[in-house]
Scaffold this active site. Structure first.
Site, PDB file in Angstrom:
ATOM      1  N   GLY A   1      -3.674 -12.513   9.504  1.00  0.00           N
ATOM      2  CA  GLY A   1      -2.786 -11.495   8.974  1.00  0.00           C
ATOM      3  C   GLY A   1      -2.179 -11.995   7.675  1.00  0.00           C
ATOM      4  O   GLY A   1      -2.312 -13.170   7.320  1.00  0.00           O
ATOM      5  N   TYR A   2      -1.496 -11.108   6.971  1.00  0.00           N
ATOM      6  CA  TYR A   2      -0.946 -11.428   5.651  1.00  0.00           C
ATOM      7  C   TYR A   2       0.564 -11.276   5.634  1.00  0.00           C
ATOM      8  O   TYR A   2       1.095 -10.237   6.011  1.00  0.00           O
ATOM      9  CB  TYR A   2      -1.589 -10.533   4.587  1.00  0.00           C
ATOM     10  N   LEU A   3       1.240 -12.314   5.159  1.00  0.00           N
ATOM     11  CA  LEU A   3       2.683 -12.261   4.937  1.00  0.00           C
ATOM     12  C   LEU A   3       2.965 -11.621   3.587  1.00  0.00           C
ATOM     13  O   LEU A   3       4.016 -11.026   3.385  1.00  0.00           O
ATOM     14  CB  LEU A   3       3.286 -13.657   5.005  1.00  0.00           C
TER      15      LEU A   3
END
Length: 158
Positions: free
Chosen positions: A28-30
């Site tokens: 996932g991406y922050l």
């Protein structure tokens, strides 16, 4: 701090019989803004955090920094991540030149049906053999970046 130089292609044929390793990856991406992406991932039994900068004009080179972190920390950070998860299996395939290894990603979930191959290079002019299963080059096309597949998955392209 490192520099990532790679070429990316669609896959049009069977490559799995040539693979010497397969690893499940969930990420996932922050942050997924074009100027910088911050990704967290579980790759097999290990966790990682990665920061990537914006690509150069060809899209083949960009800044990359990666650090191994505990899997439980990745899982906690995934709770803070932007909506959308990338789920894929990465296959490693030795190139016939003996110098390069292909990373072939077969996607699941909202990106089911998409398979892309990347080869990391020493420099942008580095040459490599192209296997028969390799399709169209998509280096530098943002829609194939994992950070974009999270926002606009393959299932929506049709």
């Amino acid at each position: 701090m490192g520099q990532e130089i790679e070429k990316k292609f669609l896959v049009k044929g069977d490559f799995k019989n040539e693979a010497f390793k397969a690893t499940r990856i969930t990420q996932g991406y922050l942050s997924s803004v074009p100027e910088r992406t911050v990704r967290v991932r579980v790759k097999g039994e290990k966790g990682f955090i990665t920061v990537k900068g914006i690509g150069n004009s060809s899209g083949a080179s960009r800044f990359e920094w990666e650090k191994e972190i505990p899997v439980d920390e990745v899982k906690s950070l995934l709770e803070l991540a932007e909506p959308g998860v990338i789920d894929k299996t990465r296959y490693l395939v030795k190139n016939t030149d003996g110098k390069h290894t292909w990373e072939v990603d077969e996607f699941y979930g909202d990106n089911e049906g998409l398979t892309v191959a990347e080869v990391e290079l020493e420099n942008e002019n580095d040459t490599f053999d192209k296997p028969a299963w390799l399709g169209e080059e998509v280096t530098g096309d943002p829609k194939y970046y994992n950070s974009m597949l999270m926002k606009n998955p393959y299932k929506n392209w049709k």
